[in-house]
Scaffold this motif. Structure first.
Motif, PDB file in Angstrom:
ATOM      1  N   VAL A 106       0.842  -1.201   0.000  1.00 20.27           N
ATOM      2  CA  VAL A 106       0.000   0.000   0.000  1.00 20.27           C
ATOM      3  C   VAL A 106       0.874   1.247   0.000  1.00 20.27           C
ATOM      4  N   ALA A 107       0.548   2.170  -0.893  1.00 23.26           N
ATOM      5  CA  ALA A 107       1.188   3.488  -0.912  1.00 23.26           C
ATOM      6  C   ALA A 107       0.130   4.521  -0.578  1.00 23.26           C
ATOM      7  N   ARG A 108       0.502   5.451   0.296  1.00 26.58           N
ATOM      8  CA  ARG A 108      -0.419   6.531   0.671  1.00 26.58           C
ATOM      9  C   ARG A 108       0.255   7.875   0.433  1.00 26.58           C
ATOM     10  N   GLY A 109      -0.429   8.738  -0.317  1.00 26.96           N
ATOM     11  CA  GLY A 109       0.030  10.107  -0.480  1.00 26.96           C
ATOM     12  C   GLY A 109      -0.814  11.079   0.312  1.00 26.96           C
ATOM     13  N   TYR A 110      -1.960  10.576   0.781  1.00 21.68           N
ATOM     14  CA  TYR A 110      -2.914  11.382   1.545  1.00 21.68           C
ATOM     15  C   TYR A 110      -3.392  10.547   2.727  1.00 21.68           C
ATOM     16  N   LEU A 111      -3.863  11.214   3.757  1.00 20.64           N
ATOM     17  CA  LEU A 111      -4.251  10.522   4.985  1.00 20.64           C
ATOM     18  C   LEU A 111      -5.755  10.329   5.031  1.00 20.64           C
ATOM     19  N   THR A 112      -6.197   9.069   5.032  1.00 20.52           N
ATOM     20  CA  THR A 112      -7.613   8.750   5.165  1.00 20.52           C
ATOM     21  C   THR A 112      -7.741   7.269   5.487  1.00 20.52           C
ATOM     22  N   GLY A 113      -8.941   6.804   5.700  1.00 20.77           N
ATOM     23  CA  GLY A 113      -9.191   5.380   5.911  1.00 20.77           C
ATOM     24  C   GLY A 113      -8.485   4.823   7.135  1.00 20.77           C
ATOM     25  N   PRO A 165       4.916  10.605  -0.023  1.00 18.00           N
ATOM     26  CA  PRO A 165       4.193   9.327   0.017  1.00 18.00           C
ATOM     27  C   PRO A 165       4.896   8.315   0.926  1.00 18.00           C
ATOM     28  N   ILE A 166       4.107   7.465   1.551  1.00 15.28           N
ATOM     29  CA  ILE A 166       4.656   6.462   2.468  1.00 15.28           C
ATOM     30  C   ILE A 166       4.189   5.066   2.067  1.00 15.28           C
ATOM     31  N   PHE A 167       5.008   4.080   2.388  1.00 13.33           N
ATOM     32  CA  PHE A 167       4.716   2.671   2.152  1.00 13.33           C
ATOM     33  C   PHE A 167       4.150   2.089   3.434  1.00 13.33           C
ATOM     34  N   THR A 168       2.883   1.669   3.395  1.00 14.62           N
ATOM     35  CA  THR A 168       2.218   1.167   4.601  1.00 14.62           C
ATOM     36  C   THR A 168       1.639  -0.216   4.312  1.00 14.62           C
ATOM     37  N   PRO A 169       2.471  -1.242   4.359  1.00 11.63           N
ATOM     38  CA  PRO A 169       2.029  -2.575   3.935  1.00 11.63           C
ATOM     39  C   PRO A 169       0.988  -3.177   4.867  1.00 11.63           C
ATOM     40  N   ALA A 170       0.323  -4.202   4.361  1.00 11.05           N
ATOM     41  CA  ALA A 170      -0.650  -4.957   5.151  1.00 11.05           C
ATOM     42  C   ALA A 170      -0.474  -6.436   4.825  1.00 11.05           C
ATOM     43  N   THR A 171      -0.855  -7.271   5.772  1.00 13.46           N
ATOM     44  CA  THR A 171      -0.845  -8.710   5.512  1.00 13.46           C
ATOM     45  C   THR A 171      -2.210  -9.099   4.983  1.00 13.46           C
ATOM     46  N   LYS A 172      -2.215 -10.039   4.033  1.00 14.43           N
ATOM     47  CA  LYS A 172      -3.462 -10.436   3.392  1.00 14.43           C
ATOM     48  C   LYS A 172      -4.330 -11.220   4.363  1.00 14.43           C
ATOM     49  N   ALA A 173      -5.619 -10.868   4.353  1.00 10.55           N
ATOM     50  CA  ALA A 173      -6.565 -11.548   5.233  1.00 10.55           C
ATOM     51  C   ALA A 173      -7.286 -12.650   4.465  1.00 10.55           C
ATOM     52  N   GLU A 174      -7.859 -13.586   5.212  1.00 10.21           N
ATOM     53  CA  GLU A 174      -8.736 -14.578   4.599  1.00 10.21           C
ATOM     54  C   GLU A 174     -10.009 -13.872   4.135  1.00 10.21           C
ATOM     55  N   LEU A 175     -10.715 -14.495   3.187  1.00  9.63           N
ATOM     56  CA  LEU A 175     -11.964 -13.921   2.689  1.00  9.63           C
ATOM     57  C   LEU A 175     -12.903 -13.649   3.860  1.00  9.63           C
ATOM     58  N   GLY A 176     -13.356 -12.404   3.977  1.00  8.50           N
ATOM     59  CA  GLY A 176     -14.263 -12.044   5.069  1.00  8.50           C
ATOM     60  C   GLY A 176     -13.574 -11.365   6.219  1.00  8.50           C
ATOM     61  N   ASP A 177     -12.239 -11.404   6.276  1.00  2.00           N
ATOM     62  CA  ASP A 177     -11.496 -10.717   7.328  1.00  2.00           C
ATOM     63  C   ASP A 177     -10.854  -9.454   6.762  1.00  2.00           C
ATOM     64  N   HIS A 178     -10.475  -8.547   7.673  1.00  2.00           N
ATOM     65  CA  HIS A 178      -9.822  -7.315   7.257  1.00  2.00           C
ATOM     66  C   HIS A 178      -8.308  -7.523   7.166  1.00  2.00           C
ATOM     67  N   ASP A 179      -7.684  -6.922   6.151  1.00  2.00           N
ATOM     68  CA  ASP A 179      -6.231  -6.928   6.095  1.00  2.00           C
ATOM     69  C   ASP A 179      -5.684  -6.163   7.296  1.00  2.00           C
ATOM     70  N   GLU A 180      -4.495  -6.561   7.761  1.00  2.00           N
ATOM     71  CA  GLU A 180      -3.900  -5.931   8.954  1.00  2.00           C
ATOM     72  C   GLU A 180      -2.677  -5.119   8.554  1.00  2.00           C
ATOM     73  N   ASN A 181      -2.706  -3.814   8.861  1.00  6.26           N
ATOM     74  CA  ASN A 181      -1.556  -2.968   8.587  1.00  6.26           C
ATOM     75  C   ASN A 181      -0.374  -3.420   9.429  1.00  6.26           C
ATOM     76  N   VAL A 182       0.825  -3.493   8.815  1.00  8.03           N
ATOM     77  CA  VAL A 182       2.022  -3.960   9.514  1.00  8.03           C
ATOM     78  C   VAL A 182       3.196  -3.047   9.172  1.00  8.03           C
ATOM     79  N   THR A 183       4.269  -3.173   9.936  1.00  6.93           N
ATOM     80  CA  THR A 183       5.460  -2.359   9.696  1.00  6.93           C
ATOM     81  C   THR A 183       6.328  -2.977   8.604  1.00  6.93           C
ATOM     82  N   LEU A 184       7.243  -2.170   8.077  1.00  8.85           N
ATOM     83  CA  LEU A 184       8.213  -2.676   7.102  1.00  8.85           C
ATOM     84  C   LEU A 184       9.057  -3.784   7.724  1.00  8.85           C
ATOM     85  N   ALA A 185       9.394  -3.625   9.011  1.00  8.73           N
ATOM     86  CA  ALA A 185      10.184  -4.647   9.700  1.00  8.73           C
ATOM     87  C   ALA A 185       9.453  -5.985   9.714  1.00  8.73           C
ATOM     88  N   ARG A 186       8.132  -5.944   9.892  1.00  7.44           N
ATOM     89  CA  ARG A 186       7.344  -7.178   9.897  1.00  7.44           C
ATOM     90  C   ARG A 186       7.353  -7.826   8.507  1.00  7.44           C
TER      91      ARG A 186
END
Length: 310
Positions: A119-126, A156-177
């Motif tokens: 995920v790349a974000r240039g603006y703050l929302t969500g 812009p910032i790189f804000t990765p997430a781990t993929k969730a199973e169908l029906g679950d929300h993706d979880e934002n994680v750090t670059l270190a993770r």
């Protein structure tokens, strides 16, 4: 719940359906499937349906033409990013693509996907805004004080997430993770590619009066070339937040080119639906479907300068 039935396609075997996409592999016992495999090797057919999802439900009815918009917009962007990173599309035309899904399907090379939403974000929302409000940072990246919904970030910032199973929300994680999952060098490579692709796309969209607030990419390794390759769909209203630049006003939710009409109606008194309950969402009214369809078509028109014949 919306119709999740995937069409039966000659030469292809259906293997999976997500909320929006249906996936097929060549049926090499049929002439059409054998021909595709002979021409392109290990491939899959990715079909974008007209299904629309919100709040982890697939809704009914779908949005007519949405699958065509998603596919054609992805193809347009893939062409404009190919010098930055290779992509997985090998064909989107007949005879590789069955007539029944022509226009909303792509034959794609099978990749070994990374288990990360880039995920790349240039603006703050969500979800980024929610993290910032809670702790002044997003995925471990500190941000200046005083930002509001819709604020443009210093860079812009790189804000990765781990993929969730169908029906679950993706979880934002750090670059270190991400580094723990796939290795620190590979994590840095995905960050750099994500930000480079975002910068290119943000500039192209801005020239057309559209703000690309944030977006999500998926990458994998092409087993034939060994290269990191851009997969999935790219820079559509389903994977990105596009805002009309002339209506941008930080401090509020921005108008957007996506299914916001659907979300707004579902959470309004008019729908009568309790999203915290167990009941399925009600059918979408015709005017909500039509207005949502118009937003998808408007996004395509503004960004590409072209018209889709649906």
């Amino acid at each position: 719940m919306g119709d999740m039935t995937a069409p039966t396609l000659p030469g292809w075997t259906h293997t999976y359906s997500g909320k929006v996409r249906d996936l097929y592999v060549p049926d090499t016992t049929q002439e059409a499937g054998a021909a595709v495999t002979a021409a392109h090797g290990d491939v899959v057919l990715v079909v974008a349906s007209d299904r629309v999802s919100a709040y982890d439900h697939v809704l009914s009815p779908g949005i007519p033409g949405k699958g065509v918009v998603l596919t054609q917009l992805s193809l347009w962007w893939f062409d404009r990013l190919a010098d930055l990173v290779p992509h997985h599309v090998v064909s989107a035309e007949a005879p590789d693509v069955p007539a029944e899904v022509l226009g909303r399907a792509m034959v794609c090379r099978r990749l070994d996907m990374f288990p990360v939403e880039c995920v790349a974000r240039g603006y703050l929302t969500g979800s980024g805004l929610a993290e910032y409000v809670a702790g002044g940072q997003v995925t471990g990246i500190p941000l200046p004080a005083g930002l509001v919904d819709g604020s443009r970030l210093p860079e812009p910032i790189f804000t990765p997430a781990t993929k969730a199973e169908l029906g679950d929300h993706d979880e934002n994680v750090t670059l270190a993770r991400v580094g723990e999952l796939i290795g620190t060098e590979r994590a840095a490579q995905l960050r750099d590619l994500t930000l480079a692709v975002y910068a290119r796309a943000e500039s192209i969209a801005r020239e057309r009066g559209v703000i690309l607030a944030d977006t999500k990419f998926e990458f994998g390794i092409d087993p034939v070339t060994g290269q990191v390759t851009l997969g999935d769909e790219v820079l559509t209203p389903d994977s990105s937040r596009f805002w009309p630049a002339d209506q941008w006003q930080p401090g509020r939710a921005q108008p957007s080119f996506d299914k916001q009409f659907v979300r707004d109606w579902l959470t309004s008194a008019a729908s009568g639906w309790d999203r915290t309950g167990d009941a399925a969402p009600p059918e979408l009214p015709a005017d909500v479907v039509a207005r949502t369809r118009d937003r998808y078509l408007d996004a395509y028109r503004r960004i590409t300068g072209g018209e889709l014949q649906l």
